[in-house]
Design an enzyme around this catalytic site. Structure first.
Site, PDB file in Angstrom:
ATOM      1  N   HIS A 373       0.804  -1.219   0.000  1.00  0.00           N
ATOM      2  CA  HIS A 373       0.000   0.000   0.000  1.00  0.00           C
ATOM      3  C   HIS A 373       0.837   1.269   0.000  1.00  0.00           C
ATOM      4  O   HIS A 373       0.481   2.256  -0.616  1.00  0.00           O
ATOM      5  CB  HIS A 373      -0.957  -0.017   1.186  1.00  0.00           C
ATOM      6  CG  HIS A 373      -2.146  -0.864   0.905  1.00  0.00           C
ATOM      7  ND1 HIS A 373      -2.752  -1.644   1.844  1.00  0.00           N
ATOM      8  CD2 HIS A 373      -2.816  -1.079  -0.244  1.00  0.00           C
ATOM      9  CE1 HIS A 373      -3.760  -2.285   1.289  1.00  0.00           C
ATOM     10  NE2 HIS A 373      -3.807  -1.965   0.017  1.00  0.00           N
ATOM     11  N   ARG A 480     -10.190 -11.942  -3.941  1.00  0.00           N
ATOM     12  CA  ARG A 480      -9.691 -12.963  -3.006  1.00  0.00           C
ATOM     13  C   ARG A 480     -10.454 -12.823  -1.683  1.00  0.00           C
ATOM     14  O   ARG A 480     -10.383 -11.770  -1.056  1.00  0.00           O
ATOM     15  CB  ARG A 480      -8.195 -12.763  -2.757  1.00  0.00           C
ATOM     16  CG  ARG A 480      -7.314 -13.072  -3.954  1.00  0.00           C
ATOM     17  CD  ARG A 480      -5.852 -12.838  -3.570  1.00  0.00           C
ATOM     18  NE  ARG A 480      -4.931 -13.395  -4.527  1.00  0.00           N
ATOM     19  CZ  ARG A 480      -4.194 -12.668  -5.368  1.00  0.00           C
ATOM     20  NH1 ARG A 480      -4.290 -11.351  -5.365  1.00  0.00           N
ATOM     21  NH2 ARG A 480      -3.366 -13.268  -6.193  1.00  0.00           N
ATOM     22  N   ARG A 516     -13.965 -15.228  -5.740  1.00  0.00           N
ATOM     23  CA  ARG A 516     -13.350 -16.553  -5.681  1.00  0.00           C
ATOM     24  C   ARG A 516     -13.660 -17.178  -4.321  1.00  0.00           C
ATOM     25  O   ARG A 516     -13.509 -16.511  -3.298  1.00  0.00           O
ATOM     26  CB  ARG A 516     -11.838 -16.436  -5.865  1.00  0.00           C
ATOM     27  CG  ARG A 516     -11.142 -17.781  -5.764  1.00  0.00           C
ATOM     28  CD  ARG A 516      -9.678 -17.668  -6.095  1.00  0.00           C
ATOM     29  NE  ARG A 516      -8.902 -17.127  -4.992  1.00  0.00           N
ATOM     30  CZ  ARG A 516      -7.582 -16.966  -5.032  1.00  0.00           C
ATOM     31  NH1 ARG A 516      -6.901 -17.279  -6.125  1.00  0.00           N
ATOM     32  NH2 ARG A 516      -6.940 -16.473  -4.002  1.00  0.00           N
ATOM     33  N   GLU A 615      -5.302 -23.560 -12.519  1.00  0.00           N
ATOM     34  CA  GLU A 615      -4.037 -23.477 -11.793  1.00  0.00           C
ATOM     35  C   GLU A 615      -3.337 -24.824 -11.738  1.00  0.00           C
ATOM     36  O   GLU A 615      -2.161 -24.905 -11.409  1.00  0.00           O
ATOM     37  CB  GLU A 615      -4.294 -23.040 -10.339  1.00  0.00           C
ATOM     38  CG  GLU A 615      -5.006 -21.725 -10.222  1.00  0.00           C
ATOM     39  CD  GLU A 615      -5.322 -21.376  -8.784  1.00  0.00           C
ATOM     40  OE1 GLU A 615      -4.625 -20.528  -8.227  1.00  0.00           O
ATOM     41  OE2 GLU A 615      -6.280 -21.931  -8.222  1.00  0.00           O
ATOM     42  N   ASN A 638       0.343 -17.878 -11.223  1.00  0.00           N
ATOM     43  CA  ASN A 638       1.273 -18.068 -10.096  1.00  0.00           C
ATOM     44  C   ASN A 638       1.343 -19.541  -9.720  1.00  0.00           C
ATOM     45  O   ASN A 638       2.422 -20.132  -9.629  1.00  0.00           O
ATOM     46  CB  ASN A 638       0.828 -17.267  -8.862  1.00  0.00           C
ATOM     47  CG  ASN A 638       0.559 -15.810  -9.172  1.00  0.00           C
ATOM     48  OD1 ASN A 638       1.043 -15.290 -10.167  1.00  0.00           O
ATOM     49  ND2 ASN A 638      -0.222 -15.154  -8.348  1.00  0.00           N
ATOM     50  N   ASP A 639       0.179 -20.145  -9.503  1.00  0.00           N
ATOM     51  CA  ASP A 639       0.166 -21.563  -9.149  1.00  0.00           C
ATOM     52  C   ASP A 639       0.425 -22.446 -10.355  1.00  0.00           C
ATOM     53  O   ASP A 639       1.109 -23.465 -10.257  1.00  0.00           O
ATOM     54  CB  ASP A 639      -1.172 -21.940  -8.495  1.00  0.00           C
ATOM     55  CG  ASP A 639      -1.148 -21.667  -7.004  1.00  0.00           C
ATOM     56  OD1 ASP A 639      -0.132 -22.009  -6.373  1.00  0.00           O
ATOM     57  OD2 ASP A 639      -2.122 -21.109  -6.479  1.00  0.00           O
ATOM     58  N   ARG A 649       6.694 -21.963  -5.488  1.00  0.00           N
ATOM     59  CA  ARG A 649       6.684 -20.504  -5.664  1.00  0.00           C
ATOM     60  C   ARG A 649       7.193 -19.762  -4.436  1.00  0.00           C
ATOM     61  O   ARG A 649       7.448 -18.564  -4.481  1.00  0.00           O
ATOM     62  CB  ARG A 649       5.290 -20.030  -6.085  1.00  0.00           C
ATOM     63  CG  ARG A 649       4.247 -20.010  -4.993  1.00  0.00           C
ATOM     64  CD  ARG A 649       2.852 -19.817  -5.562  1.00  0.00           C
ATOM     65  NE  ARG A 649       2.258 -18.552  -5.175  1.00  0.00           N
ATOM     66  CZ  ARG A 649       0.973 -18.242  -5.340  1.00  0.00           C
ATOM     67  NH1 ARG A 649       0.149 -19.089  -5.937  1.00  0.00           N
ATOM     68  NH2 ARG A 649       0.508 -17.079  -4.979  1.00  0.00           N
ATOM     69  N   CYS A 686      -5.270 -13.978 -14.423  1.00  0.00           N
ATOM     70  CA  CYS A 686      -5.338 -13.170 -13.200  1.00  0.00           C
ATOM     71  C   CYS A 686      -4.114 -13.363 -12.306  1.00  0.00           C
ATOM     72  O   CYS A 686      -4.069 -12.844 -11.197  1.00  0.00           O
ATOM     73  CB  CYS A 686      -6.610 -13.460 -12.429  1.00  0.00           C
ATOM     74  SG  CYS A 686      -6.688 -15.118 -11.767  1.00  0.00           S
TER      75      CYS A 686
HETATM   76  C1  PEP Z   1      -2.602 -17.665  -9.009  1.00  0.00           C
HETATM   77  O1  PEP Z   1      -2.296 -18.746  -8.513  1.00  0.00           O
HETATM   78  O2  PEP Z   1      -2.100 -17.216 -10.063  1.00  0.00           O
HETATM   79  C2  PEP Z   1      -3.620 -16.809  -8.358  1.00  0.00           C
HETATM   80  C3  PEP Z   1      -4.058 -15.704  -8.913  1.00  0.00           C
HETATM   81  O3  PEP Z   1      -4.026 -17.203  -7.117  1.00  0.00           O
HETATM   82  P1  PEP Z   1      -3.203 -16.879  -5.780  1.00  0.00           P
HETATM   83  O4  PEP Z   1      -2.034 -16.025  -6.163  1.00  0.00           O
HETATM   84  O5  PEP Z   1      -4.167 -16.204  -4.868  1.00  0.00           O
HETATM   85  O6  PEP Z   1      -2.815 -18.247  -5.346  1.00  0.00           O
HETATM   86 MG    MG Z   2      -3.491 -19.608  -6.879  1.00  0.00          MG
END
Ligand code: PEP
Ligand code: MG
Length: 759
Positions: A373, A480, A516, A615, A638-639, A649, A686
């Site tokens: 932030h 989220r 989600r 994911e 990301n996942d 990760r 996303c």
């Molecule tokens: C992801 O896994 O890309 C995702 C957006 O979910 P999070 O980062 O909340 O695991």
């Molecule tokens: Mg994820």
């Protein structure tokens, strides 16, 4: 933990035998030529614990800027090694370093200089004895021991520790560099650091080092008095935030962030935790700091960057509370010299707002990233930000000259005249670039050849809804829902959840919000939820796997979504779906809830869209069937990257090893998007990939028409979209999808430069 209160009452002969045995062991370890220093130290501290029958032995070494780093320990938390720092003079260990003489302390919690470092887990220990490690009169570190029970350290024990410290000085002189490092001028250093680029820009100015408060008295006299002090301070903070909120010149970003603070201040769970510590006998300040420390440690374990970054907001709030408790007037704007470069270990957004911002030319943080932030606030003032140099707030002194290059990722401490000249011209070029970005930001996200790109944000807190009224983005592509669950003492009920989600839909007006369902488990641990102690939680009982097994939680959340979206469109997305059957079961739970509400005569959403996150790689091989079942797909890169490349990760040793811009990853993304397009359903990315300009450019080239990113990235991504020719880029990128190079990154970088694309 065994009692040690009698440990040091030995006879002279026994003491001599102990000393001899210990020194023999230490000398043997020190002499080993084929063992790394760190391993030697680990052995030595273990030996000391074993032979002296103490509960802890730790070795701190001096780092640049007169900072002591915990380098080896037996008895404190292993994880705090290399992660616990004390300034020389700070805390009891710092005092030993400063005074350069052996000292012992009993009832350490009551000692005015004691500083509690929660990550070390030192809550149980009551005594401490330590000696400085000196080499040719230069301080290299501190060696100390601690016990649970009060202990009397005899002069013989301190002498013994001093002899061991002398033996250690030989092996430490090579690694403890702080005090022996060559300094230039009157105590000032010249140095160039590689830094993380957080907000681009160039700045030149003088350092002002932001310092956090140091804890005073720890043990309280009266519980009632401390509770009263806490309540007064809490009220003062709330009033102060409300006053800041009512200021006419508050931007929407700042408003949103301060509202998040109010949420924290009013959080009953947090308040109860502080009260508990007061009842345990601590002062209000110590209780606030302890709860902040514990919360910070819990949040630090979370790999989800979004949630981790809330740590800084929380620390900022704690600091405000501490200042009130210590009687400091917080609301006064802190004056700064002109052209200040603000340097901080960490900084909350409200702390930044306490300063006269017009004088800040750049911010240097020890730890930082795009979604913090304080970074969002800095961005709204166009202040460049760099981060990533451990201990920088101790290395830099007030009034040092700093040249910040947040474009190329360099920080110069007291730079030479040549560097200064170079900076003057860079600043001019940068000003021109800035003007260009500003001109673009109010315009629609449309490519040069007329392709509309839907830009959405990832959100999870009120402060993320900051730009709800602006035309800068199309909706929330990923909401989220974990955060209220993680910060509560117990599972929020349907009513509480409905209120949270309702607020989001109201703020967003007609813009779509993709909710989600709970993505907990793995590293996102709920304090009140059973912890199975899994060996590999990222691939364990998490996310949809939990909520399908605990169907009542899922159904309660779905009911709250339905109620919050009565009369509006509802978009629900399920995380970590691995099989089509899982999606069906989750969808069935939603349908049951919809029927239930209908039967009760409750108002329903006017339309329901049900989608999945992609994911887990298994879905890639079920795409043709999947698209027949879902209304939309959102790729969580990301996942997905973690599972596709088999790279944790959260493991910094390997997370940069494979690139999401590799032909393999891009080819996979292209396939998913094309399959969705052919089936006529929306496909969005996303994950963090969408927030990075070069990666987002690649996504547009692959044919994606919808992306969802952290709100801070919107401006640059909009500028990027408007400078891309989509069809030209698509032919280029598709031509390279079968390349066998590890990554297309350099190729895409050159393409962007050649085609004047804003990355
Ligand atoms: C992801 O896994 O890309 C995702 C957006 O979910 P999070 O980062 O909340 O695991
Ligand atoms: Mg994820």
């Amino acid at each position: 933990m065994q009692s040690t209160s009698t440990t040091f009452n030995r006879t002279v002969t026994a003491q001599k035998a102990v000393s001899e045995q210990l020194l023999k062991g230490v000398r043997k370890e020190v002499r080993k030529s084929d063992v790394a220093t760190e391993n030697k130290l680990n052995k030595i501290v273990s030996e000391i614990v074993h032979i002296l029958k103490v509960d802890v032995c730790s070795c701190y070494i001096v780092r640049p800027g007169d900072v002591l780093e915990l380098y080896a320990t037996k008895g404190l938390n292993d994880k705090s090694v290399h992660d616990t720092f004390l300034r020389v003079g700070e805390g009891l260990v710092g005092e030993i370093a400063l005074k350069r003489k052996p000292q012992s302390f009993n009832n350490i919690w009551e000692h005015a200089s004691f500083v509690y470092k929660p990550e070390t887990g030192e809550t149980h220990f009551n005594s401490l004895a330590g000696v400085p490690i000196l080499h040719e009169n230069v301080l290299l570190g501190v060696l100390c021991v601690q016990t649970v029970e009060p202990a009397i350290y005899t002069n013989e024990t301190l002498d013994l520790l001093q002899i061991i410290a002398m033996a250690l000085s030989g092996i430490l002189s090579g690694i403890a560099i702080g005090s022996v490092e060559k300094k230039i001028g009157v105590g000032r250093q010249h140095k160039k650091f590689e830094v993380d680029k957080i907000i681009s820009g160039i700045a030149l100015g003088r350092a002002f080092v932001h310092k956090r408060l140091v804890l005073g008295k720890v043990i309280a006299g009266s519980v009632t008095k401390e509770i009263k002090r806490l309540d007064t301070a809490m009220k003062a903070v709330e009033t102060e935030i409300n006053q800041m909120l009512s200021k006419p010149n508050m931007s929407e970003e700042q408003t949103g962030i301060l509202e998040t603070y109010l949420m924290f201040v009013r959080d009953k769970g947090w308040h109860n935790k502080i009260l508990k510590s007061i009842h345990d006998g601590l002062t209000a300040e110590a209780s606030v700091q302890r709860s902040c420390g514990e919360m910070t440690e819990r949040m630090r374990l979370i790999t989800d960057t979004y949630i981790r970054e809330r740590i800084h907001d929380f620390q900022d709030l704690t600091n405000r509370l501490m200042r009130h408790l210590q009687g400091e007037q917080v609301s006064v704007v802190k004056k700064l010299p002109k052209n200040t470069i603000l340097v901080a270990e960490s900084l909350g957004p409200a702390e930044l707002l306490d300063y006269d911002i017009s004088r800040i030319k750049a911010i240097v943080l020890e730890e930082g990233s795009q979604t913090m932030h304080v970074v969002i606030v800095a961005r709204s003032f166009n202040i460049p930000v760099v981060a990533g140099v451990k201990n920088i707030s101790s290395i830099v002194l007030n009034d040092d000259v700093l040249a910040v290059d947040a474009d190329d990722g360099f920080l110069y401490l007291n730079p030479s005249d040549e560097v200064l000249d170079e900076f003057e011209s860079k600043i001019k070029i940068h000003r021109r670039l800035q003007n260009r970005l500003e001109q673009l930001s109010g315009l629609p996200a449309i490519t040069l050849d007329g392709v509309d790109i839907s830009l959405n944000i990832n959100a999870g807190l009120p402060s993320d809804l900051i730009k709800a009224k602006s035309a800068m983005f199309d909706g929330i592509g990923l909401y989220r829902t974990e955060l209220p669950f993680m910060s509560s003492e117990q599972l929020p009920d349907v009513k509480e959840q409905t209120a949270i989600y309702q607020r989001v839909t109201q703020e967003m007006k007609d813009k779509p919000v993709v909710f989600r369902t709970l993505d907990i488990g793995s590293d996102k641990v709920l304090p009140y939820f059973e912890n199975k102690g899994e060996k590999n939680p990222a691939m364990g009982w998490r996310s949809i796997r939990i909520t399908l097994d605990r169907r009542a939680i899922l159904r309660g959340q779905l009911r709250a979504f339905i109620r919050a979206c009565a009369g509006k469109k509802l978009h629900v997305m399920f995380p970590m779906i691995t099989t089509i059957e899982e999606f069906r079961q989750a969808k069935e739970a939603l349908n049951i809830e919809l029927c239930r509400e209908r039967e009760k005569g409750k108002p329903l959403p006017k339309e329901v869209q049900i989608g999945t996150m992609l994911e887990v790689p298994s879905l890639l091989f079920q795409m043709e069937s999947l698209v027949k079942e879902v209304d939309f797909v959102s790729i969580g890169t990301n996942d997905l990257a973690q599972f596709l490349f088999a790279t944790d990760r959260s493991n910094s040793m390997i997370w940069t090893r494979y690139d999401t811009l590799s032909p393999a990853f891009l080819k996979m993304l292209r396939y998913v998007n094309t399959t969705c397009q052919q089936a006529g359903i929306s496909c969005c990315v996303c994950g963090e990939m969408a927030s990075r300009p070069l990666e987002c450019m690649a996504l547009i080239g692959l044919g994606f028409k919808k992306v969802s990113m952290n709100p801070g990235a919107l401006g640059r991504i909009k500028a990027l979209v408007r400078t891309v020719n989509q069809s030209q880029l698509e032919s280029f990128i598709v031509r390279h999808l079968s390349d066998t190079t590890e990554t297309l990154r350099p190729l895409l970088q050159s393409y962007a430069i050649d085609h004047d694309i804003f990355i």
